[in-house]
Design an enzyme around this catalytic site. Structure first.
Site, mmCIF file in Angstrom:
data_model
loop_
_atom_site.group_PDB
_atom_site.id
_atom_site.type_symbol
_atom_site.label_atom_id
_atom_site.label_comp_id
_atom_site.label_asym_id
_atom_site.label_seq_id
_atom_site.Cartn_x
_atom_site.Cartn_y
_atom_site.Cartn_z
ATOM 1 N N ASP A 88 48.011 -64.675 -53.344
ATOM 2 C CA ASP A 88 48.207 -66.247 -53.176
ATOM 3 C C ASP A 88 48.630 -66.562 -54.803
ATOM 4 O O ASP A 88 48.708 -65.874 -55.595
ATOM 5 C CB ASP A 88 46.489 -66.980 -52.995
ATOM 6 N N TRP A 89 48.791 -67.741 -54.748
ATOM 7 C CA TRP A 89 49.836 -68.146 -55.885
ATOM 8 C C TRP A 89 49.017 -68.151 -57.450
ATOM 9 O O TRP A 89 47.939 -68.779 -57.359
ATOM 10 C CB TRP A 89 50.614 -69.564 -55.551
#
Ligand code: GLC
Length: 689
Positions: free
Chosen positions: A260-261
């Site tokens: 995920d970012w």
């Protein structure tokens, strides 16, 4: 062929994939790989790559998007393109795009074939915008309806989520790589970056992972996004148990894991050894620090080779068909896609209460009341947001059907005396209330996050009561991403419709269901409790939580509680009668698939669609278990006076349990068929040997 392809598409950056991979220009080393079978071509390219080039396959290029796309490095000399990744679960988050109903609304259709069409449409629009990885579907279990991102997923039951997610992925991967997210145990928003979720192995295996396994093994999902949170003390991107033992080992996942970012990656060595293939969106822990770790012998080159192989394999596999000729900008918000968004909205609305109020006749004069009555309430303002060029509010939907003269609008939070008397003159009043992206959604500063309550605001409850006191035909239309409690007002109103966040065409669906142009056919993909006390606790502040084995309908059934509206529930304007259930075996082995036939008749006057559900009862389980579990479902259309036979396949392996390893089902089981988890009139027994 090659030269034509080059000339025709040389300038279209968005077609970089085909251009580069079709053999236009590039290093002779790459030329030598052309034409080889896929696996050999990957090996050939890997052998031609330097260590730096391989490491560069393992991270995004920069923090921010380029033209709304998150890009990863290409290897120009080898004509190997970079990825262009883009959200999301309800449409493409790039420029303008079709805003479909949210995932939870699609979950309420119980229609994987329809969801495949949605996936294909969003995948097509992704490709039209130059994207080649779609960061969807969200398939996390809705453990508790207060989860801020509830709207993104499909529901609370792993089998139902899996079936819907598989539909989406198969559709989207006609055009781009899909990404099942967020692996795993991501069901709290406010503490998502740090929270350590303790889940015992049985609960993990039986409740929080099977839908991801289905995405891998049934839909061949090209990528999986690891979640921000920790599971059992390890960040998901650093968990060898999740990424290597289970995902890549037991399930045989051949795609790549992207983080995920930003805070989705927490380390260099631990992440690489655990099996994180790509750090997104930029090289913080990977890139130079990963090259150093390899040089220092902390990360074997074999790990880099494996990650690069996975990445390159998917680039070739999904790009190998070259230019997708039927994907031009005209597909974005095309008439076809808008019609599909409307069809999904029509099939997702759930009629929860109807005491003779609905459907309203077309001659009705209607008063639309509430701050949301003339708003296209699309949902979350975070990464799943989509910006359509047009949208239809409930008010616009009613005007489209009845004409302006027949529809009055009171877009207020409270009616003054004049409004009240005007509204009470209408044949019926429709109060549109619920949540917005302000109240729930991905937490970005003050906006979104988890809900502190499942109830409507005091103001909205007061408005409902004020209107109900005025009018004996009060219809409440609820909007939101998950369960809303209704104690305090539901007994005062004649009808309630759950509209979720119904997408840019949602206003048409609200009007068409209320006015009867559409027969409502949505069924709840989640339990609507009377109050939160009926659900397991939801802790969205602690840094460490434990997910128990029971949640949703399995919790209320196990506790012997009666929810306000049960899992699988939804009313229709016609009546369905369940005739008979037939199983194609009376005994079967534990790994067999059994087919159930269920006869359903339409005893009413209108055509309708019914979701036939089959649950299996665990009357004498070896370990504590919910009384019943959903094991199959099928949506069928039945005309008045007609009887239709639903055919539903049950995978008996899903009757097993996990106890240090998968234990097969054994003994007699009751198969129950009906229209919701609490309305199962038919029963048949089968013995698993
Ligand atoms: C966000 C979300 C994830 C999304 C990604 C890119 O933080 O958790 O679902 O795909 O970042 O926007």
């Amino acid at each position: 062929m090659v030269s034509r392809l080059c000339d025709a598409h040389r300038v279209q950056r968005a077609r970089l994939f085909a251009l580069l991979l079709a053999g236009c220009g590039g290093d002779p080393a790459a030329q030598s790989c052309d034409g080889l079978p896929l696996d050999d071509r990957v090996t050939c390219l890997l052998e031609a790559m330097t260590a730096s080039e391989k490491v560069a396959q393992m991270h995004g290029s920069q923090l921010g998007p380029v033209d709304d796309l998150y890009v990863t490095p290409a290897v120009e000399r080898l004509r190997l393109p970079g990825f262009a990744m883009v959200d999301g679960p309800r449409g493409v988050r790039a420029g303008h795009a079709t805003a479909f109903p949210v995932g939870m609304a699609r979950g309420a259709t119980w229609d994987p074939a329809l969801e495949e069409r949605v996936g294909e449409a969003i995948g097509r629009e992704t490709a039209a915008k130059g994207g080649n990885v779609l960061l969807a579907p969200t398939i996390n279990v809705l453990r508790h309806p207060a989860w801020g991102r509830a709207q993104e997923t499909y529901g609370e039951d792993t089998l139902h989520i899996g079936r819907m997610g598989v539909g989406f992925i198969v559709g989207a991967q006609q055009h781009v790589i899909a990404s099942a997210k967020h692996f795993a145990g991501n069901s709290i928003e406010d503490t998502r970056f740090e929270v350590d979720v303790t889940i015992d192995e049985r609960t993990l295996r039986e409740q929080y992972l099977p839908h991801f396994r289905m995405a891998v093994q049934e839909a061949n999902v090209g990528s999986v996004m690891s979640a921000y949170n920790q599971v059992n003390g390890l960040y998901c991107a650093e968990s060898p148990h999740l990424l290597r033992d289970i995902l890549k080992g037991e399930w045989g996942f051949e795609g790549f894991v992207e983080s995920d970012w930003i805070l989705g990656t927490r380390s260099t060595v631990a992440s690489a050894l655990a099996g994180l293939d790509i750090e997104m969106p930029a090289p913080v822990f990977y890139g130079a620090r990963l090259e150093d770790a390899v040089a220092a012998g902390e990360v074997p080159m074999a790990v880099i080779d494996e990650a690069a192989r996975r990445v390159i394999h998917k680039k070739l596999e999904f790009a190998i068909d070259g230019v997708d000729p039927n994907v031009g900008d005209d597909v974005v918000e095309s008439e076809e896609h808008l019609e599909l968004a409307r069809e999904v909205a029509n099939k997702s609305l759930v009629l929860l209460k109807n005491e003779g109020a609905l459907p309203l006749s077309n001659s009705a004069s209607v008063a639309l009341i509430g701050a949301l009555a003339d708003v296209a309430n699309l949902g979350d303002e975070g990464s799943s947001a989509v910006e359509p060029t047009t949208s239809v509010s409930p008010y616009a939907g009613f005007v489209d059907r009845l004409g302006e003269a027949a529809v009055s609008l009171f877009a207020v939070d409270v009616l003054d005396a004049a409004d009240a008397s005007a509204a009470s003159a209408a044949d019926a009043v429709v109060v549109v209330v619920g949540l917005t992206g302000e109240d729930e959604g991905e937490k970005l500063g003050p906006v979104g996050g988890d809900r502190d309550t499942l109830a409507l605001s005091d103001e909205q409850q007061a408005l409902i009561l004020q209107v109900a006191a005025l009018h004996d035909r009060t219809i409440v239309v609820l909007e939101g991403g998950a369960s809303i409690t209704m104690e305090g007002w539901i007994d005062e109103v004649e009808a309630v419709v759950m509209a979720w966040y119904p997408g840019q065409q949602g206003g048409f669906a609200v009007a068409d269901v209320v006015l009867g142009a559409v027969n409502p056919s949505g069924r709840l993909p989640i339990t609507f409790p009377v109050s939160e006390t009926q659900l397991p606790a939801f802790d969205h502040t602690s840094a460490a939580v434990t997910y128990g084995y029971f949640h949703g309908y399995r919790h209320v059934d196990h506790e012997g509680l009666d929810p306000l509206f049960p899992f699988g529930f939804g009313l229709s304007y016609t009546t369905f009668t369940y005739g008979a259930i037939r199983l194609d075996a009376v005994t079967a082995s534990a790994d067999a698939t059994v087919t159930a036939e269920v006869d359903v008749s339409n005893g009413g006057t209108r055509p309708g669609e019914e979701v036939v559900q089959i649950y299996v009862a665990f009357d004498d389980p070896p370990l504590e278990r919910a009384p019943i579990e959903l094991k199959g479902f099928s949506r069928i259309a039945v005309d008045p006076g007609e009887t239709v036979t639903a055919r539903i396949e049950i995978d008996l392996a899903t009757l097993g349990h996990y106890d240090g390893g998968w234990q097969p089902a054994r003994g007699p089981y009751r198969f129950l068929a009906g229209s919701s988890s609490r309305d199962l009139p038919l029963e048949a027994t089968l013995t698993v040997e």
